[in-house]
Scaffold this motif. Sequence first.
Motif, PDB file in Angstrom:
ATOM      1  N   THR A 445       0.847  -1.192   0.000  1.00  0.00           N
ATOM      2  CA  THR A 445       0.000   0.000   0.000  1.00  0.00           C
ATOM      3  C   THR A 445       0.887   1.249   0.000  1.00  0.00           C
ATOM      4  OG1 THR A 445      -1.724  -1.169   1.204  1.00  0.00           O
ATOM      5  CG2 THR A 445      -1.830   1.235   1.199  1.00  0.00           C
ATOM      6  N   LEU A 446       0.668   2.121  -0.977  1.00  0.00           N
ATOM      7  CA  LEU A 446       1.500   3.324  -1.139  1.00  0.00           C
ATOM      8  C   LEU A 446       0.603   4.552  -1.168  1.00  0.00           C
ATOM      9  CD1 LEU A 446       4.272   4.664  -1.725  1.00  0.00           C
ATOM     10  CD2 LEU A 446       3.797   4.306  -4.160  1.00  0.00           C
ATOM     11  N   TYR A 447       0.770   5.419  -0.187  1.00  0.00           N
ATOM     12  CA  TYR A 447       0.027   6.676  -0.119  1.00  0.00           C
ATOM     13  C   TYR A 447       0.946   7.799  -0.590  1.00  0.00           C
ATOM     14  CZ  TYR A 447      -2.079  10.832   2.040  1.00  0.00           C
ATOM     15  OH  TYR A 447      -2.609  12.079   2.270  1.00  0.00           O
ATOM     16  N   VAL A 448       0.663   8.340  -1.772  1.00  0.00           N
ATOM     17  CA  VAL A 448       1.462   9.427  -2.331  1.00  0.00           C
ATOM     18  C   VAL A 448       0.713  10.740  -2.091  1.00  0.00           C
ATOM     19  CG1 VAL A 448       2.624  10.334  -4.366  1.00  0.00           C
ATOM     20  CG2 VAL A 448       2.355   7.857  -4.087  1.00  0.00           C
ATOM     21  N   ARG A 449       1.262  11.565  -1.233  1.00  0.00           N
ATOM     22  CA  ARG A 449       0.625  12.849  -0.937  1.00  0.00           C
ATOM     23  C   ARG A 449       0.695  13.783  -2.159  1.00  0.00           C
ATOM     24  NH1 ARG A 449       2.567  11.581   4.238  1.00  0.00           N
ATOM     25  NH2 ARG A 449       1.019  11.968   5.877  1.00  0.00           N
ATOM     26  N   GLU A 463       3.689   8.409  -8.667  1.00  0.00           N
ATOM     27  CA  GLU A 463       2.738   7.337  -8.962  1.00  0.00           C
ATOM     28  C   GLU A 463       3.089   6.637 -10.272  1.00  0.00           C
ATOM     29  OE1 GLU A 463      -1.136   9.022  -8.861  1.00  0.00           O
ATOM     30  OE2 GLU A 463      -1.231   9.090  -6.657  1.00  0.00           O
ATOM     31  N   GLY A 464       3.588   7.397 -11.270  1.00  0.00           N
ATOM     32  CA  GLY A 464       4.004   6.786 -12.527  1.00  0.00           C
ATOM     33  C   GLY A 464       5.161   5.827 -12.342  1.00  0.00           C
ATOM     34  N   VAL A 465       6.130   6.213 -11.491  1.00  0.00           N
ATOM     35  CA  VAL A 465       7.260   5.329 -11.198  1.00  0.00           C
ATOM     36  C   VAL A 465       6.777   4.056 -10.497  1.00  0.00           C
ATOM     37  CG1 VAL A 465       9.346   5.084  -9.786  1.00  0.00           C
ATOM     38  CG2 VAL A 465       8.979   7.160 -11.149  1.00  0.00           C
ATOM     39  N   ALA A 466       5.829   4.204  -9.582  1.00  0.00           N
ATOM     40  CA  ALA A 466       5.322   3.039  -8.846  1.00  0.00           C
ATOM     41  C   ALA A 466       4.754   1.984  -9.790  1.00  0.00           C
ATOM     42  CB  ALA A 466       4.263   3.473  -7.830  1.00  0.00           C
ATOM     43  N   PHE A 478       2.774  -2.000  -6.204  1.00  0.00           N
ATOM     44  CA  PHE A 478       2.316  -0.936  -5.314  1.00  0.00           C
ATOM     45  C   PHE A 478       0.832  -0.674  -5.571  1.00  0.00           C
ATOM     46  CE2 PHE A 478       6.867  -0.024  -5.611  1.00  0.00           C
ATOM     47  CZ  PHE A 478       7.188   0.122  -4.263  1.00  0.00           C
ATOM     48  N   ASN A 479       0.061  -0.694  -4.510  1.00  0.00           N
ATOM     49  CA  ASN A 479      -1.354  -0.337  -4.570  1.00  0.00           C
ATOM     50  C   ASN A 479      -1.473   1.109  -4.092  1.00  0.00           C
ATOM     51  OD1 ASN A 479      -4.173  -0.391  -4.673  1.00  0.00           O
ATOM     52  ND2 ASN A 479      -4.323  -1.195  -2.580  1.00  0.00           N
ATOM     53  N   VAL A 481      -2.949   4.538  -3.017  1.00  0.00           N
ATOM     54  CA  VAL A 481      -4.182   5.020  -2.406  1.00  0.00           C
ATOM     55  C   VAL A 481      -4.109   6.534  -2.274  1.00  0.00           C
ATOM     56  CG1 VAL A 481      -4.570   2.857  -1.184  1.00  0.00           C
ATOM     57  CG2 VAL A 481      -3.277   4.676  -0.072  1.00  0.00           C
ATOM     58  N   THR A 482      -5.257   7.140  -2.061  1.00  0.00           N
ATOM     59  CA  THR A 482      -5.331   8.609  -2.029  1.00  0.00           C
ATOM     60  C   THR A 482      -5.630   9.152  -0.640  1.00  0.00           C
ATOM     61  OG1 THR A 482      -7.668   8.487  -2.659  1.00  0.00           O
ATOM     62  CG2 THR A 482      -6.051   8.721  -4.437  1.00  0.00           C
ATOM     63  N   THR A 483      -5.698   8.284   0.350  1.00  0.00           N
ATOM     64  CA  THR A 483      -5.942   8.734   1.724  1.00  0.00           C
ATOM     65  C   THR A 483      -4.868   8.156   2.632  1.00  0.00           C
ATOM     66  OG1 THR A 483      -7.422   6.855   2.127  1.00  0.00           O
ATOM     67  CG2 THR A 483      -8.431   8.910   1.363  1.00  0.00           C
ATOM     68  N   GLY A 484      -4.825   8.646   3.859  1.00  0.00           N
ATOM     69  CA  GLY A 484      -3.850   8.176   4.823  1.00  0.00           C
ATOM     70  C   GLY A 484      -4.017   6.703   5.123  1.00  0.00           C
ATOM     71  N   LEU A 485      -3.007   6.105   5.769  1.00  0.00           N
ATOM     72  CA  LEU A 485      -3.044   4.667   5.999  1.00  0.00           C
ATOM     73  C   LEU A 485      -2.509   4.333   7.378  1.00  0.00           C
ATOM     74  CD1 LEU A 485       0.216   4.086   5.513  1.00  0.00           C
ATOM     75  CD2 LEU A 485      -0.479   4.098   3.136  1.00  0.00           C
ATOM     76  N   THR A 486      -2.823   3.117   7.809  1.00  0.00           N
ATOM     77  CA  THR A 486      -2.324   2.594   9.083  1.00  0.00           C
ATOM     78  C   THR A 486      -1.220   1.578   8.873  1.00  0.00           C
ATOM     79  OG1 THR A 486      -4.037   0.875   9.091  1.00  0.00           O
ATOM     80  CG2 THR A 486      -4.540   2.946  10.212  1.00  0.00           C
ATOM     81  N   MET A 487      -1.091   1.050   7.640  1.00  0.00           N
ATOM     82  CA  MET A 487      -0.048   0.087   7.342  1.00  0.00           C
ATOM     83  C   MET A 487       0.355   0.261   5.882  1.00  0.00           C
ATOM     84  SD  MET A 487       0.057  -4.060   7.921  1.00  0.00           S
ATOM     85  CE  MET A 487      -1.241  -4.363   6.727  1.00  0.00           C
ATOM     86  N   GLY A 488       1.651   0.427   5.622  1.00  0.00           N
ATOM     87  CA  GLY A 488       2.134   0.628   4.268  1.00  0.00           C
ATOM     88  C   GLY A 488       3.184   1.726   4.223  1.00  0.00           C
ATOM     89  N   VAL A 489       3.392   2.270   3.023  1.00  0.00           N
ATOM     90  CA  VAL A 489       4.418   3.285   2.798  1.00  0.00           C
ATOM     91  C   VAL A 489       3.751   4.586   2.372  1.00  0.00           C
ATOM     92  CG1 VAL A 489       6.464   3.881   1.446  1.00  0.00           C
ATOM     93  CG2 VAL A 489       6.077   1.504   2.124  1.00  0.00           C
TER      94      VAL A 489
END
Length: 593
Positions: A445-449, A463-466, A478-479, A481-489
């Motif tokens: 899980t990847l959250y890109v701000r 996101e393109g590199v991912a 890499f999955n 996501v557009t919101t914050g997370l509790t587990m992932g990068v």
Amino acid sequence: MNRSGRKSLVLVLGAATMLGSCSTDDPTRVGRPPVVESFTPGTRSFTAYVGDVVDFRVSVFDPDSDPLAIEYTVDGAPMSSGDRFAYAVSETGDVTVRATVRDGEHVSYVEWHVTREIPINFPPMITAASPQEPNPTVVVNHDMSFGVLAADPEGEPITYGFTVDDEVVSSSRQFTYHAAALGIKVVRATASDGVHTVAREWRLKVTEIPDAIPPGAIDIILAETGTEPGEINLQWIAVGKDGMSGVASQYRVRTLTTPILTEDDWQRASERPNVPLPQNPGEIMSMTLTGLQPARETYLAVRAEDDFGNQSPLQESPRVLTRGMHITGIVRDARTNQTIAGAAVSFGLKSTTSDASGRWELDELGMGTDYVVVRDEAGPMIGAYYDYTLPYTIVHEDDVQLFLLPNMTLQTQEYADFLVWFRQMTDIAANPFGSQTRRWELPITLYVRAFSKSGLDYQSAIEGVAQEFNAILGETVFNVVTTGLTMGVETTYLDNLVHDNYGVREWTDDWYPRRGTIEFRTVYSEPTTNVLEMVARHEMGHVLGLNHSTDYGHLMVGGVSPLVDYFSPDEIALIQCQYHLPRGWDSRRYEYQ
């Protein structure tokens, strides 16, 4: 309703609208009937027994929030109001129980059809009795113990009793008789549920002279490997208590790792449990011996005993191999994830070769911990792959997946071979499992701000590199996501940051990464988009578990800017091996021979 053999409830759900004028002054209002959300019993029909109390319940609501009234009827006769009705069954015959719900304008209902019957009481069953011999013998002035155990189908409590020649002698399920006089005594045990009584009877012979005639010799007709680990199937011909006359009191089965030929051998042998009850002479008796050591040669002996402890003579002692453990698996190439045919696999002293599909299997293995060794060649030289040694405790019907690391030629001159390259690039510092693949589980899980500066959309570039990594591993890496997370990068952007970096912020209890952060400098602009993308690839390489390389021609070079924008073939092979190997796989167990 706890009696056996009952059917299910019949229920009919219905709704009827009462005729008449609207009960509101609002001419635009359309009244809706009440709704039954749930009901108990929830089945369509059932049989209840006289003496039962059946609990009927309904949960209701009104869509228009009108007040509701609930009434229960039995064959149309009002019985109760409210959401619950406890119906006591007092007579036989079929009845209809209805719960009616009214809101003043509409009616809904639930209906059950109940068959009422007289309960059937089954007698108890005797499940065990001792002695097993119906005509036992005891020497005068000695004791003999009797016992019985029963069960009731309805679960009713059992009362026991014993009589000797119709005289009550005990009210328990065990009784010891003292033989004070010669003759035949009728010992009778009873078990009652309060309505029905069952009995077990023995004709006890009280004799002055002990019986010295032993049971007949046992003829074992089958002794073979069983179906589960540690099992042996055994059959023998039943004998009598005196030679082939009467019924033996019990049989005893023993095992030993050497032949059981003498009384000393018999005393050293292990007693096996769950021996079946004695049968009439000439009948076949069968049992499966369990709990033995798997894949071990075992010798067997069977003896019959009479009431005086006389034993049948020892006969042959057949040797049988107990059923052993079984393991299987597939050998795969760690880089391509393709199966490998012709790989040599061994566990302990057993060995085999993987077939055309890469599958291997080993049968009749003993219990314990040993090493599964896999190699692609028969000799001690280095072949196309490095050998692997896996410590393994066998259970049974195990599926063991094996992976061989390729001995591929490197383009870089900085590392001696691929095994050295793999270890130095994937060992995790400051982790108690440093040599194991303590990597992320895919997809990560990847959250890109979102962030933009100097005409550069950081979020879009990262996101393109991912997405580029999907082509390397052939799956989603890499999955995003557009919101914050509790587990992932997650990514962050800092103005005064000296170096872009990645770090694990939180590990699981067993030391797998749980939370990580990639920190980017904010020095990039639209003309240097390719530099940000190169940096993002580098940091995501760290996310995938790669350390810094010492080769300037590698994207993962540390301390300086790389001379390339993308991963070299060596690095791509490294990523593929890292993620085809199972999590927890120990690369230190690969060997050169």
